[in-house]
Scaffold this motif. Structure first.
Motif, mmCIF file in Angstrom:
data_model
loop_
_atom_site.group_PDB
_atom_site.id
_atom_site.type_symbol
_atom_site.label_atom_id
_atom_site.label_comp_id
_atom_site.label_asym_id
_atom_site.label_seq_id
_atom_site.Cartn_x
_atom_site.Cartn_y
_atom_site.Cartn_z
ATOM 1 N N VAL A 46 74.641 16.638 -1.269
ATOM 2 C CA VAL A 46 73.605 17.736 -1.022
ATOM 3 C C VAL A 46 72.585 17.506 -1.863
ATOM 4 O O VAL A 46 72.925 17.250 -3.168
ATOM 5 N N GLN A 47 71.254 17.447 -1.534
ATOM 6 C CA GLN A 47 69.792 17.095 -2.382
ATOM 7 C C GLN A 47 68.722 17.710 -1.489
ATOM 8 O O GLN A 47 68.872 17.977 -0.574
ATOM 9 N N VAL A 48 67.700 17.909 -2.479
ATOM 10 C CA VAL A 48 66.530 18.349 -1.849
ATOM 11 C C VAL A 48 66.306 17.354 -0.886
ATOM 12 O O VAL A 48 66.115 16.201 -0.950
ATOM 13 N N GLY A 49 65.546 17.763 0.252
ATOM 14 C CA GLY A 49 65.274 16.880 1.431
ATOM 15 C C GLY A 49 66.098 16.881 2.532
ATOM 16 O O GLY A 49 65.826 16.264 3.839
ATOM 17 N N LEU A 50 67.347 17.084 2.243
ATOM 18 C CA LEU A 50 68.512 16.745 3.376
ATOM 19 C C LEU A 50 68.393 17.868 4.527
ATOM 20 O O LEU A 50 68.157 18.971 4.359
ATOM 21 N N LYS A 51 68.268 17.082 5.724
ATOM 22 C CA LYS A 51 68.245 18.030 6.810
ATOM 23 C C LYS A 51 69.411 18.571 7.289
ATOM 24 O O LYS A 51 70.361 17.710 7.166
ATOM 25 N N VAL A 52 69.431 19.816 7.856
ATOM 26 C CA VAL A 52 70.766 20.657 7.986
ATOM 27 C C VAL A 52 70.862 21.452 8.895
ATOM 28 O O VAL A 52 69.560 21.725 9.521
ATOM 29 N N ASN A 53 71.706 21.889 9.637
ATOM 30 C CA ASN A 53 71.850 22.833 10.702
ATOM 31 C C ASN A 53 72.592 24.156 10.196
ATOM 32 O O ASN A 53 73.227 23.785 9.373
ATOM 33 N N PHE A 54 72.197 25.090 10.177
ATOM 34 C CA PHE A 54 72.957 26.590 9.915
ATOM 35 C C PHE A 54 72.667 27.721 10.819
ATOM 36 O O PHE A 54 71.998 27.648 11.750
ATOM 37 N N ARG A 55 73.413 28.724 10.773
ATOM 38 C CA ARG A 55 73.316 29.977 11.334
ATOM 39 C C ARG A 55 72.834 31.031 10.423
ATOM 40 O O ARG A 55 73.091 31.093 9.133
ATOM 41 N N ALA A 56 72.205 31.903 11.124
ATOM 42 C CA ALA A 56 71.418 32.981 10.096
ATOM 43 C C ALA A 56 71.050 34.056 11.334
ATOM 44 O O ALA A 56 70.861 33.811 12.412
ATOM 45 N N LEU A 57 70.824 35.301 10.678
ATOM 46 C CA LEU A 57 70.445 36.301 11.774
ATOM 47 C C LEU A 57 69.097 35.962 12.290
ATOM 48 O O LEU A 57 68.278 35.280 11.701
ATOM 49 N N VAL A 58 68.848 36.281 13.370
ATOM 50 C CA VAL A 58 67.518 36.012 14.362
ATOM 51 C C VAL A 58 66.666 36.764 13.982
ATOM 52 O O VAL A 58 66.594 37.856 13.131
ATOM 53 N N GLY A 59 65.511 36.124 13.371
ATOM 54 C CA GLY A 59 64.176 36.756 12.942
ATOM 55 C C GLY A 59 63.536 35.569 11.889
ATOM 56 O O GLY A 59 63.740 34.295 12.392
ATOM 57 N N THR A 60 62.932 36.039 11.183
ATOM 58 C CA THR A 60 62.230 34.953 10.139
ATOM 59 C C THR A 60 62.780 34.901 8.789
ATOM 60 O O THR A 60 63.246 36.201 8.355
ATOM 61 N N GLY A 61 62.649 33.875 7.929
ATOM 62 C CA GLY A 61 62.905 33.852 6.727
ATOM 63 C C GLY A 61 61.610 34.399 5.874
ATOM 64 O O GLY A 61 60.811 35.074 6.385
#
Length: 307
Positions: A272-287
């Motif tokens: 895990v490091q800054v810049g790592l591309k990831v997929n994740f799940r979150a509530l629909v909407g905006t951050g």
């Protein structure tokens, strides 16, 4: 739970007050802390950062004027020898310092039949590290999810105590949970929450815990996993911040920023490091925008992006 009763002896002129909460958290993983003594010349302005930390952790400052070289170190060594010879309650000592000069007292404590732990920096001399049963680098310390001031939230307190116990055994024995709750917050009492016993409180928190084994003389519990509904959608982003010691970070996406804790990482932490591309799940909407004061939404089930 381990049956070790620790005396934590801190070289306050060598160790950092910024790490002290983390240091105590680490020692509490291995037993109960009975004594917390910090040695320094407290008349020196350089030690002013310790003042609030000592008060917040109920630690005792041990004054030692600089009458000679390493005066505070000598005082720590003498107290350690006195403790192992005269205090039968103490069966473990943790020395907090990176000074290799403590190797001889660590070896003496070990030869006396007591458990020796030490916490220091990576440049600590090998002779000191090898004299201990357990040496922990300060860079490997992980922040507790709760500070004492946050314990008004009983759910958070229960979960924090559970996670500390689960580092040793899981499912968690209810008696061990009760001991850890008192360690985290000495004022904890299930009667505060209209429950006569801890088991009754745990049963009320059936959205958080599952009782996996209940008998007359024992009870074991498990933390429930968060169930993500269909409202949680798959998103992509890059890690923009990763606090390894505190075990949290932020993911930047086209929809804004999302917060995550280390428990949601389905990736080996060393990658895990800054810049790592990831997929994740979150509530629909905006951050949230990283400059925003709004609460940042959480990210779950984080995996490395597959090209």
């Amino acid at each position: 739970m381990p049956n070790l009763n620790f005396a934590v002896l801190v070289d306050g002129e060598n160790a950092s007050h910024n790490d002290y909460h983390l240091i105590l958290n680490e020692v509490e993983k291995h037993g109960l802390v009975a004594i917390k003594w910090v040695y320094a010349d407290w008349t020196s302005a350089q030690q002013s950062g310790w003042k609030d930390v000592l008060h917040a952790t109920a630690s005792s400052p041990k004054q030692q004027f600089h009458y000679g070289k390493d005066a505070a170190d000598h005082a720590l060594v003498m107290d350690a020898i006195e403790l192992i010879n005269n205090n039968t309650r103490i069966n473990a000592v943790c020395i907090v310092s990176s000074d290799g000069g403590f190797y001889s007292v660590a070896q003496r404590i070990r030869e006396h039949g007591l458990h020796v732990m030490a916490i220091g920096q990576e440049n600590t001399p090998e002779r000191f590290r090898k004299a201990c049963h357990n040496f922990v680098y300060t860079t490997n310390l992980i922040a507790s999810e709760l500070s004492p001031a946050q314990h008004e939230d009983v759910d958070a307190l229960l979960v924090a105590a559970y996670k500390k116990c689960a580092q040793t055994n899981e499912p968690v024995y209810l008696g061990d949970l009760g001991t850890m709750l008192k360690t985290l917050d000495s004022s904890f009492d299930p009667r505060t929450y209209n429950c006569l016993r801890l088991k009754e409180l745990i049963k009320e928190k059936d959205d958080i815990f599952t009782i996996v084994d209940e008998q007359v003389d024992r009870c074991f519990i498990h933390l429930k996993q968060k169930k993500l509904t269909s409202s949680y959608k798959q998103l992509k982003g890059k890690i923009r911040k990763w606090e390894r010691m505190k075990q949290f970070g932020f993911i930047e996406t086209a929809k804004g920023s999302f917060h995550f804790s280390s428990e949601e990482l389905e990736i080996d932490h060393k990658y895990v490091q800054v810049g790592l591309k990831v997929n994740f799940r979150a509530l629909v909407g905006t951050g949230t925008n990283k400059k925003s004061n709004d609460k940042c939404p959480s990210a779950y089930n984080i995996i490395k992006e597959v090209n």
